[in-house]
Motif scaffolding. Structure first.
Motif, PDB file in Angstrom:
ATOM      1  N   ILE A  53      -2.424   6.911  -3.068  1.00 15.95           N
ATOM      2  CA  ILE A  53      -1.872   7.657  -1.892  1.00 15.95           C
ATOM      3  C   ILE A  53      -0.408   7.250  -1.320  1.00 15.95           C
ATOM      4  O   ILE A  53      -0.276   6.007  -1.008  1.00 15.95           O
ATOM      5  N   ASN A  54       0.450   7.931  -0.925  1.00 15.52           N
ATOM      6  CA  ASN A  54       1.907   7.660  -0.537  1.00 15.52           C
ATOM      7  C   ASN A  54       1.909   7.855   0.810  1.00 15.52           C
ATOM      8  O   ASN A  54       3.149   7.822   1.415  1.00 15.52           O
ATOM      9  N   ILE A  55       0.911   7.983   1.645  1.00 17.80           N
ATOM     10  CA  ILE A  55       1.267   8.146   3.194  1.00 17.80           C
ATOM     11  C   ILE A  55       0.233   6.658   3.746  1.00 17.80           C
ATOM     12  O   ILE A  55      -0.735   6.430   3.051  1.00 17.80           O
ATOM     13  N   ILE A  64       2.045  -7.021  -0.553  1.00 18.40           N
ATOM     14  CA  ILE A  64       2.829  -6.199  -1.283  1.00 18.40           C
ATOM     15  C   ILE A  64       1.963  -5.365  -2.279  1.00 18.40           C
ATOM     16  O   ILE A  64       2.771  -4.583  -3.108  1.00 18.40           O
ATOM     17  N   PHE A  65       0.798  -5.198  -1.759  1.00 18.01           N
ATOM     18  CA  PHE A  65      -0.149  -4.108  -2.659  1.00 18.01           C
ATOM     19  C   PHE A  65       0.516  -2.739  -2.714  1.00 18.01           C
ATOM     20  O   PHE A  65       0.616  -2.150  -3.610  1.00 18.01           O
ATOM     21  N   SER A  66       0.806  -2.277  -1.289  1.00 16.59           N
ATOM     22  CA  SER A  66       1.372  -0.726  -1.190  1.00 16.59           C
ATOM     23  C   SER A  66       2.407  -0.639  -2.137  1.00 16.59           C
ATOM     24  O   SER A  66       2.885   0.454  -2.654  1.00 16.59           O
ATOM     25  N   LEU A  67       3.259  -1.622  -2.113  1.00 17.68           N
ATOM     26  CA  LEU A  67       4.762  -1.644  -2.717  1.00 17.68           C
ATOM     27  C   LEU A  67       4.516  -1.491  -4.307  1.00 17.68           C
ATOM     28  O   LEU A  67       5.088  -0.381  -4.889  1.00 17.68           O
ATOM     29  N   VAL A 121     -10.456   0.995  -0.178  1.00 18.89           N
ATOM     30  CA  VAL A 121      -8.837   0.568  -0.028  1.00 18.89           C
ATOM     31  C   VAL A 121      -7.903   0.359  -1.102  1.00 18.89           C
ATOM     32  O   VAL A 121      -6.932   0.989  -1.374  1.00 18.89           O
ATOM     33  N   LYS A 122      -8.339  -0.323  -1.882  1.00 18.95           N
ATOM     34  CA  LYS A 122      -7.667  -0.421  -3.224  1.00 18.95           C
ATOM     35  C   LYS A 122      -7.276   0.795  -3.958  1.00 18.95           C
ATOM     36  O   LYS A 122      -6.267   0.934  -4.381  1.00 18.95           O
ATOM     37  N   ALA A 123      -8.578   1.594  -4.078  1.00 24.37           N
ATOM     38  CA  ALA A 123      -8.256   2.841  -4.736  1.00 24.37           C
ATOM     39  C   ALA A 123      -7.296   3.851  -4.166  1.00 24.37           C
ATOM     40  O   ALA A 123      -6.353   4.490  -4.501  1.00 24.37           O
ATOM     41  N   ALA A 139     -11.627 -12.440   8.610  1.00 26.74           N
ATOM     42  CA  ALA A 139     -12.037 -12.345   7.166  1.00 26.74           C
ATOM     43  C   ALA A 139     -12.005 -10.895   6.600  1.00 26.74           C
ATOM     44  O   ALA A 139     -11.432 -10.646   5.646  1.00 26.74           O
ATOM     45  N   ASP A 140     -12.857 -10.120   7.379  1.00 22.66           N
ATOM     46  CA  ASP A 140     -12.753  -8.757   6.951  1.00 22.66           C
ATOM     47  C   ASP A 140     -11.407  -7.947   7.124  1.00 22.66           C
ATOM     48  O   ASP A 140     -11.186  -7.295   6.142  1.00 22.66           O
ATOM     49  N   ALA A 141     -10.705  -8.097   7.931  1.00 19.51           N
ATOM     50  CA  ALA A 141      -9.387  -7.413   8.239  1.00 19.51           C
ATOM     51  C   ALA A 141      -8.599  -8.012   7.159  1.00 19.51           C
ATOM     52  O   ALA A 141      -7.663  -7.149   6.651  1.00 19.51           O
ATOM     53  N   ASP A 142      -8.388  -9.428   6.865  1.00 25.31           N
ATOM     54  CA  ASP A 142      -7.553  -9.996   5.859  1.00 25.31           C
ATOM     55  C   ASP A 142      -7.851  -9.303   4.580  1.00 25.31           C
ATOM     56  O   ASP A 142      -6.774  -8.944   3.723  1.00 25.31           O
ATOM     57  N   ALA A 143      -9.027  -9.063   4.228  1.00 29.61           N
ATOM     58  CA  ALA A 143      -9.501  -8.621   2.992  1.00 29.61           C
ATOM     59  C   ALA A 143      -8.982  -7.227   2.596  1.00 29.61           C
ATOM     60  O   ALA A 143      -8.245  -6.608   1.653  1.00 29.61           O
ATOM     61  N   LEU A 144      -8.892  -6.376   3.897  1.00 32.41           N
ATOM     62  CA  LEU A 144      -8.396  -4.947   3.990  1.00 32.41           C
ATOM     63  C   LEU A 144      -7.140  -4.914   3.911  1.00 32.41           C
ATOM     64  O   LEU A 144      -6.415  -4.090   3.181  1.00 32.41           O
ATOM     65  N   LEU A 145      -6.361  -5.659   4.647  1.00 28.07           N
ATOM     66  CA  LEU A 145      -4.814  -5.803   4.342  1.00 28.07           C
ATOM     67  C   LEU A 145      -4.425  -6.125   3.292  1.00 28.07           C
ATOM     68  O   LEU A 145      -3.540  -5.447   2.666  1.00 28.07           O
ATOM     69  N   ASN A 146      -4.953  -7.035   2.603  1.00 29.78           N
ATOM     70  CA  ASN A 146      -4.638  -7.539   1.171  1.00 29.78           C
ATOM     71  C   ASN A 146      -4.899  -6.368   0.255  1.00 29.78           C
ATOM     72  O   ASN A 146      -4.272  -6.516  -0.953  1.00 29.78           O
ATOM     73  N   ALA A 147      -5.709  -5.566   0.367  1.00 33.26           N
ATOM     74  CA  ALA A 147      -6.313  -4.493  -0.491  1.00 33.26           C
ATOM     75  C   ALA A 147      -5.269  -3.309  -0.446  1.00 33.26           C
ATOM     76  O   ALA A 147      -5.126  -2.225  -1.224  1.00 33.26           O
TER      77      ALA A 147
END
Lengths: 251, 196
Positions: free
Chosen positions: A73-75, B12-15, A66-68, A87-95
């Motif tokens: 990617i701009n979409i 704010i990772f995407s930003l 997800v981070k990569a 916790a799974d979702a939180d990690a993915l959101l923050n990534a």
């Protein structure tokens, strides 16, 4: 006007794309980030990554993926597969994931939808539903369509919406892989019954199938995998033809 | 260099990834003293406007934000915070723009949240939309919108009703869509902001 969305879906295992990908000009067809970037350049409106990694390290590999993707990617993009808890979702959101997709975890524990919607907002939560006709009824299935549940498809979708699903990704397992067209009857039935966006999935084989699904069902988006991966349908051509058929798209 | 106002609302990772891709330098603003080190600011935000306002109040930054003279861009809920009031949480907001944030009326033909790519029409000449063709698509996901107002609306989008896709007053700007997720034109807009 709000555009209809075209969404390529990528299957990923251990950080690599797994379903056959036969794409022009790809240096590494197994690199999900390069593939995703290619789709974004072609005019894909959104991407879905389905992670089928089955190891204990899965959350870590998903977060890295997800981070990569978010870096390059701009979409918007969605990640699904094996999300069982907050916790799974939180990690993915923050990534940097824009949305997550949950399927069997929601069927087994419907309250997970409420918890995710409350924690992150409804716009973050896609409920994916795999459906198959059994004795004349549309029945929710798990395990890629192999395992029937007790739930009727429309009932489950309405429950998911009331619990806080922000979007429905509906895959007809009877149509999936046939390249015979989307399940327009069911999709229209479902789309008319809910007030959240519906993504059609399963059965795309030609450009006409996309024209049909938007004309006949008015769903918000259509998802496909192999027709895009193998270059059988090019997204710019698809969107041009949709536009010619008076379907609003982003060109 | 852009200072990103941090107050705990959303990731704010995407930003920052978008700013990295564009080679635009940025840093973080946590306290009033941090403001000095930057020549422009972004107020990000996702989630619930009322809850975001409480978090922003908790930082004590609001008087300093209202007094800013440098270019300042609010994104999504970060933009809504700059209005006077939101129906989301029945909340009084920062009130840089004396207009309201309202909930989309329920309508059988339109789904809420407004999700996806919709067209943006600039109504005034402003460098924020330079090199962006009128009617370009930007990515939205929101259930509340800022009312259309001819004084403050810089660009509009139509969904259920006409609303403010972008607002502008002196050095303050806002966009309801997500430029960091809006393809090439979204990146153009961020680049334009970095040059205002």
């Amino acid at each position: 006007m709000l555009s209809k969305r075209i969404i390529p879906c990528l299957d990923v295992k251990d950080g690599r794309t797994v379903k056959g990908v036969n794409f022009v000009d790809l240096r590494d067809a197994g690199d999900p980030v390069e593939l995703a970037w290619n789709y974004s350049q072609q005019g894909a409106d959104e991407l879905v990554f389905l992670d089928i990694t089955a190891t204990v390290e899965r959350r870590k590999t998903m977060v890295e993926l997800v981070k990569a993707v978010a870096r390059q990617i701009n979409i918007p993009f969605t990640i699904g597969g094996g999300i069982n808890e907050i916790a799974d979702a939180d990690a993915l959101l923050n990534a940097g994931a824009d949305k997550i997709s949950i399927n069997s975890a929601a069927v087994r524990n419907p309250a997970l939808i409420d918890e995710l919607a409350k924690a992150f907002g409804v716009q973050f939560v896609i409920v994916a539903v795999d459906t198959r006709v059994l004795d004349g009824k549309n029945i929710v299935h798990l395990n890629g369509g192999r395992l029937p549940t007790e739930k009727e498809t429309l009932d489950w979708i309405l429950e998911a919406e009331s619990r806080g699903a922000g979007e429905i990704l509906l895959t007809s397992m009877d149509h999936d892989g046939t390249k015979g067209g989307f399940d327009n009857g069911l999709l229209k039935h479902v789309n008319d019954a809910v007030n959240i966006p519906v993504i059609a999935s399963g059965g795309a084989g030609s450009v006409e199938h996309f024209v049909d699904v938007f004309h006949k069902t008015n769903v918000d988006a259509a998802l496909a995998a192999s027709v895009f991966h193998y270059g059988e349908i090019l997204i710019p051509d698809l969107k041009t033809i949709l536009k010619e058929n008076n379907i609003e798209v982003r060109l | 260099m852009i200072g990103i106002i941090r107050y705990g609302a959303g990731n704010i990772f995407s930003l920052t990834a978008a700013l990295d891709r564009l080679g635009i330098a940025y840093g973080m603003v946590h306290t009033e003293a941090d403001l000095e080190g930057f020549d422009r600011y972004i107020i990000p935000g996702v989630g619930h406007a009322g809850a975001a306002m409480q978090k922003l109040q908790g930082t004590g930054l609001i008087p300093a934000i209202k007094a800013l003279k440098k270019p300042t861009l609010g994104i999504c809920v970060g933009m809504q915070l700059m209005t006077a009031y939101s129906e989301e949480g029945d909340a009084d907001l920062v009130n840089i723009f004396p207009i309201k944030t309202l909930k989309f009326a329920s309508d059988a033909d339109f789904k809420v949240p407004h999700t996806g790519w919709n067209q943006v029409f600039a109504e005034k000449d402003n460098p924020l939309f330079r090199d962006i063709p009128n009617g370009s698509h930007f990515y939205y996901v929101h259930s509340y919108f800022i009312e259309y107002n001819p004084l403050y609306t810089l660009a509009s989008t139509n969904y259920i009703n006409n609303f403010s896709a972008s607002i502008w007053h002196n050095n303050f700007y806002g966009v309801q869509f997500h430029p960091e997720k809006s393809g090439t034109y979204g990146e153009t807009l961020l680049k334009n902001f970095s040059n205002i």
